[in-house]
Every structure is written in structure tokens, then in C-alpha cells.
Write an enzyme that holds these catalytic residues in place. Structure first.
Site, PDB file in Angstrom:
ATOM      1  N   GLU A 101      -2.280  -1.952  -0.845  1.00  0.00           N
ATOM      2  CA  GLU A 101      -2.983  -3.100  -0.098  1.00  0.00           C
ATOM      3  C   GLU A 101      -2.535  -4.410  -0.755  1.00  0.00           C
ATOM      4  O   GLU A 101      -2.975  -5.041  -1.612  1.00  0.00           O
ATOM      5  CB  GLU A 101      -4.398  -3.255  -0.347  1.00  0.00           C
ATOM      6  CG  GLU A 101      -5.162  -4.176   0.442  1.00  0.00           C
ATOM      7  CD  GLU A 101      -6.613  -4.392   0.502  1.00  0.00           C
ATOM      8  OE1 GLU A 101      -7.093  -5.215   1.372  1.00  0.00           O
ATOM      9  OE2 GLU A 101      -7.182  -3.697  -0.469  1.00  0.00           O
ATOM     10  N   LYS A 115      -2.529  -0.575   3.486  1.00  0.00           N
ATOM     11  CA  LYS A 115      -3.633  -1.309   3.845  1.00  0.00           C
ATOM     12  C   LYS A 115      -3.295  -2.854   4.077  1.00  0.00           C
ATOM     13  O   LYS A 115      -2.872  -3.391   3.012  1.00  0.00           O
ATOM     14  CB  LYS A 115      -5.097  -1.317   3.136  1.00  0.00           C
ATOM     15  CG  LYS A 115      -6.259  -2.110   3.643  1.00  0.00           C
ATOM     16  CD  LYS A 115      -7.467  -2.012   3.101  1.00  0.00           C
ATOM     17  CE  LYS A 115      -8.372  -2.583   3.541  1.00  0.00           C
ATOM     18  NZ  LYS A 115      -9.918  -2.284   2.935  1.00  0.00           N
TER      19      LYS A 115
END
Length: 307
Positions: free
Chosen positions: A182, A219
Site C-alpha cells: 500500500e 492497495k
């Protein structure tokens, strides 16, 4: 995930091919007071960190036990470490999610952000990561999530973030867990689109260097240019690309997400928007169910499941 169990195989198929989204229930120390305040629990309701986390656990348990929190629309849920170690109705939370809800459990493993440098924040050191990963495997966790932040289109900062994410990602994959990488791009960045183009190139370079059997999920902030991350979603090493809400309202996040056919949601604030501790069960479940439905519809609108 070199030696998959039957449960891991089922969970991998669900994350890779299922219709729905991943719920983010992983607020940690720094973000917990704000999350609780939005939920109607003010700081005078708790006197120390243990009591604070007790309040956030009550919030998470109410979400997880709500009627609409199930496998019909939710593929997975990301937990904070204390939530992984907690129980709902006497059942450990990871087991409750999978056995009772059909929802795949993930664990947030980062320890927060380092100071900003080169318009980015890498992750703080994680010297105890191997021990945490071992505990996660024993607890029935399927994968992990770790967050960095990019503030601008600075190639040095972006490359530092992505390099660190993939170094740690390999460590996580070696523990037979699926890492969610992420590198968040700040939605308020004046150079958001430019930063996203640099980020895509940096991620592709790292993906191309991975062994064929090393799988990751990504993500990412919903990109300014719709469809920018389609190439990442199609990469052989990528199980799924999920989107963070990044501070957008639920409606805004869902509208932007629906334009990106190869991304599904992994929302936190957008999931809990409008929920309040004082709500009746009927009002609470109705509000949460409405959020879940909006996020689900945005996630499946033209979504392309990977095979």
C-alpha cells in the site's frame, strides 16, 4: 504461498476472483481517537490506551456481527494487531470472520510512518515482523497490509517507498502470507496525477523482478486517470488491486472507483461513515448496510476478476 492448505486455496480464490470488496478495520494508535470521535466516542470515555482500544474493539465487533457483514458482498477484512488477538462471542476474531462470515482475515503489520523525506513517508522499522508473521499464521490470518504515503511527484521519494514495500513484501510472502502493498498517494497532492504515473512505473519494475510464484496484492489511491492501474491488475504476480478511500466521502469514493474496472474497494472511513455508537441496532445496521451496498456496487461495476 508455497504450501497452501485447503483453506488458503479457498481464501486465495475468493480474494482473486470473488465479487465484492475488502473492509478495512485496522485503525491503529494514531488514527483511533479520530475514528472513535467520528463514531461518537469522545476522549473522556477512556482513560488510557487499553481502554481506548477496548472502545474501538467494541466498534469493530458491532460492525463484524452486523447482518450485512458477510460473504455476500465482503471478500476480506483487514485487522489491527489487537483485533487479531481479540475474540467475538468467545471465538478469535480471525476464525470468527472466516467461519461465521466467510470473510478472509488480513492483518495490518506496519508500525506507522517515518518522517517525511523527498515528499514521501516510508514505514518505520519493523524489527519484530518475523515474530508477528508467525503469530498471524497461527491465528489463521491469510495476508497482511502495510502503508506508506506519497505526497508529491518526487521520483526519489516514490522509489524509496516502493522499494521498501517490496523488500518487506518478499519477507511476508516467505512466511506464506499474501502481502498487500500500500503506497498511498495523498488525494490532496498538487501533483497527484504525476505521482501516480511515477508510482505505476516503479511498481511495474518491482513486479517484473519478483519470482513467478511470489504473489502480492496492491492497495492504491483511486487514480486521477481512470484505468491507470489496469496493467498492474493484469500482471501475473498480482492477485488483486484494491482501492483505498483516502479521505473521500463514501459517495465520492464509490463514484471514482466505479470508473476503474480492475479495482475493488478496501475502504475504512467510507465504510463507517455515518455510524454512531448511540444508534439503535436497526438504525445502525441500516446505515452500515447502505454503506456496504454502495461500496459493493462500485466494486463490481464492470470489475474484471482475475483468473
Amino acid at each position: 504461498m508455497a504450501q497452501e492448505t485447503s483453506t488458503q486455496t479457498a481464501q486465495l480464490d475468493r480474494i482473486a476472483n470473488g465479487k465484492g470488496f475488502i473492509a478495512a478495520l485496522d485503525q491503529s494508535g494514531g488514527s483511533t481517537p479520530k475514528a472513535l470521535a467520528l463514531y461518537g466516542v469522545t476522549e473522556d470515555a477512556y482513560g488510557n490506551d487499553d481502554e481506548m482500544f477496548g472502545e474501538i474493539q467494541k466498534m469493530r465487533a458491532r460492525i463484524i456481527t452486523a447482518p450485512d457483514f458477510n460473504s455476500d458482498k465482503i471478500l476480506g477484512a483487514i485487522l489491527f494487531e489487537k483485533t487479531m488477538d481479540a475474540a467475538i462471542d468467545g471465538t478469535p476474531v480471525p476464525a470468527y470472520l472466516w467461519d461465521n462470515c466467510g470473510v478472509v482475515p488480513f492483518l495490518k503489520v506496519d508500525k506507522g510512518l517515518a518522517d517525511e523525506a523527498d515528499d514521501a513517508q516510508t514505514m518505520k522499522p519493523m524489527p519484530d515482523l518475523d515474530a508477528l508473521l508467525s503469530r498471524a499464521v497461527q491465528a489463521g490470518i491469510f495476508g497482511t497490509k502495510m502503508r506508506s504515503v506519497i505526497k508529491g511527484a518526487n521520483a526519489t521519494g516514490i522509489n524509496n517507498v516502493v522499494s521498501q514495500q517490496f523488500i518487506v513484501g518478499r519477507q511476508i510472502a516467505a512466511a506464506d502470507l499474501l502481502p498487500i502493498i500500500e503506497p498511498e498517494v495523498d488525494i490532496n497532492s498538487a501533483t497527484k496525477a504525476e505521482a501516480e504515473a511515477l508510482l505505476k512505473d516503479a511498481i511495474l519494475a518491482e513486479l517484473n523482478a519478483l519470482p513467478a510464484d511470489t504473489k502480492v496484492a496492491l492497495k492504491l489511491t483511486i487514480p486521477t486517470e481512470a484505468g491507470l492501474y489496469d496493467d498492474l491488475a493484469a500482471h501475473a504476480n498480482v492477485v488483486r488491486v484494491v482501492a483505498l478511500s483516502g479521505g473521500y466521502t463514501t459517495d465520492d469514493a464509490c463514484e471514482k472507483l466505479a470508473k476503474n474496472s480492475t479495482m475493488i474497494a478496501s475502504f475504512s472511513r467510507a465504510l463507517t461513515e455515518g455510524l454512531n455508537v448511540a444508534m439503535s441496532d436497526d438504525d445502525y445496521n441500516g446505515a452500515l448496510g447502505s454503506n456496504i451496498d454502495k461500496i459493493y456496487r462500485a466494486s463490481i461495476q464492470g470489475a474484471l476478476s482475475k483468473t
